[in-house]
Each structure stands twice: as C-alpha cells, then as structure tokens.
Design a protein around this motif. Structure first.
Motif, mmCIF file in Angstrom:
data_model
loop_
_atom_site.group_PDB
_atom_site.id
_atom_site.type_symbol
_atom_site.label_atom_id
_atom_site.label_comp_id
_atom_site.label_asym_id
_atom_site.label_seq_id
_atom_site.Cartn_x
_atom_site.Cartn_y
_atom_site.Cartn_z
ATOM 1 N N ARG A 308 1.080 -1.003 -0.007
ATOM 2 C CA ARG A 308 -0.433 0.161 -0.406
ATOM 3 C C ARG A 308 1.142 1.600 -0.228
ATOM 4 N NH1 ARG A 308 -2.630 -3.360 -1.523
ATOM 5 N NH2 ARG A 308 -4.860 -4.123 -0.518
ATOM 6 N N THR A 309 0.225 2.136 -0.808
ATOM 7 C CA THR A 309 1.015 3.950 -0.995
ATOM 8 C C THR A 309 1.064 4.913 -0.207
ATOM 9 O OG1 THR A 309 0.731 4.109 -3.190
ATOM 10 C CG2 THR A 309 2.489 2.154 -3.168
ATOM 11 N N GLY A 310 -0.652 4.387 0.157
ATOM 12 C CA GLY A 310 -1.385 5.963 0.305
ATOM 13 C C GLY A 310 -2.621 5.488 0.970
ATOM 14 N N ALA A 311 -2.874 6.579 1.100
ATOM 15 C CA ALA A 311 -4.590 6.132 2.395
ATOM 16 C C ALA A 311 -5.112 7.463 1.479
ATOM 17 C CB ALA A 311 -4.498 5.682 3.864
ATOM 18 N N SER A 381 -4.812 -11.251 1.922
ATOM 19 C CA SER A 381 -5.124 -12.063 0.153
ATOM 20 C C SER A 381 -5.350 -11.292 -0.423
ATOM 21 C CB SER A 381 -6.586 -12.251 0.706
ATOM 22 O OG SER A 381 -7.540 -11.001 0.193
ATOM 23 N N GLY A 382 -4.620 -11.940 -1.737
ATOM 24 C CA GLY A 382 -4.743 -11.384 -3.193
ATOM 25 C C GLY A 382 -3.366 -10.937 -3.817
ATOM 26 N N ASP A 383 -2.995 -10.183 -4.502
ATOM 27 C CA ASP A 383 -1.720 -10.061 -4.648
ATOM 28 C C ASP A 383 -1.102 -8.558 -4.718
ATOM 29 O OD1 ASP A 383 -2.978 -7.724 -6.403
ATOM 30 O OD2 ASP A 383 -3.097 -9.536 -8.318
ATOM 31 N N ALA A 384 -0.162 -8.329 -4.944
ATOM 32 C CA ALA A 384 0.578 -6.776 -4.916
ATOM 33 C C ALA A 384 -0.406 -5.808 -5.425
ATOM 34 C CB ALA A 384 1.910 -7.241 -5.086
ATOM 35 N N THR A 385 -1.088 -5.712 -6.302
ATOM 36 C CA THR A 385 -1.919 -4.724 -6.371
ATOM 37 C C THR A 385 -2.029 -3.456 -5.336
ATOM 38 O OG1 THR A 385 -2.629 -6.072 -8.464
ATOM 39 C CG2 THR A 385 -3.893 -4.088 -8.246
ATOM 40 N N ASP A 386 -1.955 -2.308 -5.717
ATOM 41 C CA ASP A 386 -2.669 -1.001 -4.666
ATOM 42 C C ASP A 386 -3.535 -0.168 -5.182
ATOM 43 O OD1 ASP A 386 -2.174 1.182 -2.911
ATOM 44 O OD2 ASP A 386 -0.078 0.969 -2.981
ATOM 45 N N PRO A 387 -4.562 -0.433 -4.492
ATOM 46 C CA PRO A 387 -5.630 -0.079 -5.219
ATOM 47 C C PRO A 387 -5.686 1.352 -4.805
ATOM 48 C CG PRO A 387 -6.473 -0.588 -3.129
ATOM 49 C CD PRO A 387 -4.929 -1.240 -3.249
#
Length: 444
Positions: A308-311, A381-387
C-alpha cells in the motif's frame, strides 16, 4: 530598464509562490480529520517523537479515544515505541536531556532507554520507572524499542552501540552485538552505523530485528554465548550497495568488497516490522514511502506479496509503523504526513487521525498479539496490486531533508507542502532576492 526588470523578477517570484500554494492547496487530498467510530471501540496509544531541532522536543505518549486525547505524558524530549503492559501501565522507549550521570561524556548529557508510565497516577499520568544510559549525542543514538518478555525483563534495542539487550531488574543480563554480522567501525557511538530500530520476540529465545541501514530484517536466536542469526529477510544478492553506504552508514572495513546491503526495491530503511507467523511479515518500508507484506517463497527468498502506497488519495510520506489487526485491517503511522490511518483489507480508510507533532508509532489497546508467539495474525489476500491512486512526491535528497526539517520546526505547516512545493518556494525566493538586488544596483 534595469529597475523595471528587477521589479518584474520580484513580481514573478511572488506569483510563483502564490500559484504554488494556491494550486497545491486546491489539489491536495485530505490526510486525516475527524476519526469515525471504530468497529471494536478500542483506544489507540501513540508514541510521539515530537519535533523542533533534531526532532527532540515536545515528545509525548498519549491515548486516543476516537479523535479525543484521553491523557498525555510529555516529560521526555522524545518518545518512540509504546505499548500497554498487562497491569495497565505503559512501556515506552525514550530520549531526554539534562542528566548529570554521564559516564564518559560531559555533563549535562542525554539519556536513552525505556520508561514505564502510569496513566492512573494520583496527580495524573507520570513516569514511575526508568532504565537508561548516557549517549554521546541525541542524534541517531536512541532506544527506539523495548519489549516485555515472559517472566519479567525487557528486550531493548541499543542504537548507540548497535546491539540488543535483555534488561532484568535494572541490569543488562544478555547482549547481542551486530558487529558479529556486519563490518563495524572502530567506535559505533560516533556514527549512525546500522540504526537498529526494532526487535520483537517471535518465539522462545528468537527475536525479529530491524537493521534499518542495511535494508534487512534478522531473526536472532539467543545462545549462552550471545546470539546467532538464523535467517535474513532481504539478504544481500550482490546488487548495488548505494542505498546502504554514505552518511556514516555501512562500510567495508574488512576490505572484502561486501557490506551486506539488502535490495532497496524490497525494503529501504524500514521501521517496525511485525511478524505475522512463520513465513510472513508486514513492514513500514519507510524510504520507499509504502507499507509492504513480505512472504517467504518455497526457495527461501522473501518477496513482496502485498503493498500500500497511500490512503485517502494521499501518498504515504515516510511511514514508520504498520500493525496488522486481528480483523485483517492495517494500522499505519504515516510520520511525515503527521497522521494515523487504519486501512481495510481493500485499502479503504476506516479510521484516521491528524497528529499535532511527529508520530513514531501507534498501537491499539490492548496491543495485537505477535504472530508465531501467541496467535497467527491475518495475512493479506490477493496480490501486490495497490488500489490507492497515490504517488509519492519527488525524492530529491536535499529537498527531502528540508521537508523533514520543516515538519519538525513548523508542525502547523500543511502536509501537502512537500518536496515540489519547497523547490518552487526556493525558486520564488531566488527570483525575489535577485530582483531586489537588481533594483537596488540600478538605484545606486
């Protein structure tokens, strides 16, 4: 003609600043605010490094009940890692000045170590016990972490001498020195060599240790004659050592061409890793401005499994703590954005709080169980995709350093005033000063 040019330069400089501030404020994403109610209604304990010169003023430990400060204790220049003990008191790493017991150093001096705070003391929250020792300087010599051990005693990270200590009844009864693994300078107290900033018990006599300047996590096993490293997370793969050397950090003192630097694309000057159970760890990957979960592969290597790169649309800026909660959420201390955020499993913000000063670490009360000791914590869970659509600002070293100083000296400055804004402000200042010089010369 020249005076007119000078005035134009001054006006241009002022316009650059006004446009920079106006546009940045208008486009800035929110980075905290009123905290919504927590689903489990548990308070949050915060260790604040403070601010000011060197970041060693206005330190505090405080308890948040939602967005309200329930109590605070602020007698140290800085506080770091915090956690509530079983008896309700609070254990906190600290650094403070003004001591006369200075050992080899001149008085007054600085002490670092851990304190125990009683929030229910008769006259308000107060320090009721302290273990500390003098350090050469208040810069990068802190005890960032202390952890209670079963049966009594505390595990302590000593950044001054780059070692682990176990302290019982006010005395060190065991130590492990990182010089058994890394090339050591002649005197580690004179330089920010390894910056060991965290250690957690992950099993009987086993500790997860964060060696910040090496981009590595070590699993250290206690032995009768000290300790031994049984596993390295992000081991040196022979790549570039550029991220680990310089500024008095790692060095090749034995001349073998190796300084044991981990891959900065995996971890880069990290803080406060949390063991989730065998084969998984979540880490505040500070210099990469992100939070990552690493998993051990079948081949024994560690790779990024979740990031996660941000919020709330705002990029993380030097996060220094990330805790996985039993419900699968992740509590992040986003240091230079001066905020705490709790992320749901899909990356959404379910709770946030803007801090007045620079936070170091935050814990839900009671503290989460450490995976592998008491109970396994949920893995992503899941992969490294950052939403989260958030991109960190440009990491220009000089500008990054100026932003760090700005956060400390001017805590009221908006968090969106980052590297780009500092750079454009310097351009604006240069235009104004240059225009003024030209105008004065013309008058003379």
């Amino acid at each position: 003609m020249t005076a007119s040019r000078g005035r134009r330069l001054v006006v241009a400089g002022l316009l650059v600043f006004v446009v920079t501030v106006g546009a940045s404020a208008a486009l800035a994403a929110p980075s905290g605010g009123p905290a919504p109610a927590l689903d489990d209604d548990r308070p949050t304990l915060v260790g604040s490094q403070g601010g000011g010169t060197g970041w060693h003023r206005f330190g505090s430990v405080y308890l948040l009940d939602g967005s309200d400060v329930a109590w605070t204790e602020g007698s140290a220049d800085s506080y770091f890692d915090v956690q509530r003990l079983d008896d309700g008191r609070v254990l906190a790493g600290f650094m403070d000045s003004g001591y006369t017991d200075c050992g080899p150093y001149d008085a007054p001096c600085t002490h670092t170590g851990f304190r125990i705070v009683d929030p229910d003391a008769a006259d308000g929250p107060a320090v009721v016990d302290e273990y500390g020792f003098p350090v050469r300087t208040d810069s990068n010599s802190e005890v960032h972490d202390a952890e209670p051990l079963p049966g009594g005693g505390f595990l302590v990270t000593d950044m001054e001498h780059e070692r682990l200590l176990i302290v019982e009844n006010g005395s060190a009864v065991w130590s492990w020195n990182a010089s058994t693994v890394y090339d050591a300078p002649a005197d580690p107290t004179t330089t920010d060599w390894l910056h060991i900033n965290d250690a957690d018990r992950i099993g009987d006599g086993r500790f997860l240790v964060s060696v910040r300047n090496a981009n590595q996590l070590l699993i250290v096993e206690r032995t009768d004659d000290g300790g031994r490293v049984v596993e390295t997370v992000n081991a040196d793969d022979g790549g570039s050592d550029a991220s680990c050397v310089g500024n008095g950090q790692l060095r090749d003192t034995d001349g073998d061409g190796d300084v044991q630097c981990g891959d900065p694309d995996v971890l880069n000057h990290q803080h406060n890793p949390q063991w989730l159970g065998d084969g998984a760890v979540v880490v505040a990957d500070s210099d990469n401005d992100r939070v990552v979960e690493l998993h051990r592969t079948e081949s024994g290597e560690w790779e990024v499994a979740w990031v996660r790169t941000g919020a709330a649309g705002a990029a993380f800026h030097w996060p220094r703590d990330a805790d996985r909660l039993p419900n699968g959420h992740t509590l992040v201390t986003d240091t230079l954005n001066k905020r705490l955020v709790e992320l749901g499993e899909n990356g959404s913000v379910v709770w946030s709080y803007r801090t007045e000063r620079i936070p170091y670490e935050a814990d839900r009360v009671p503290r989460e169980l450490v995976g592998g000791v008491d109970a396994d914590l949920p893995r992503a869970s899941g992969d490294a995709t950052d939403p989260v659509d958030a991109t960190p600002d440009a990491g220009v070293p000089v500008l990054s350093t100026l932003v760090v100083g700005l956060r400390a000296a001017a805590p009221w400055a908006p968090v969106w005033f980052a590297e780009t804004q500092v750079g454009l402000t310097l351009v604006s200042l240069a235009l104004v000063v240059g225009g003024g010089v030209v105008a004065v010369r013309d008058r003379r």
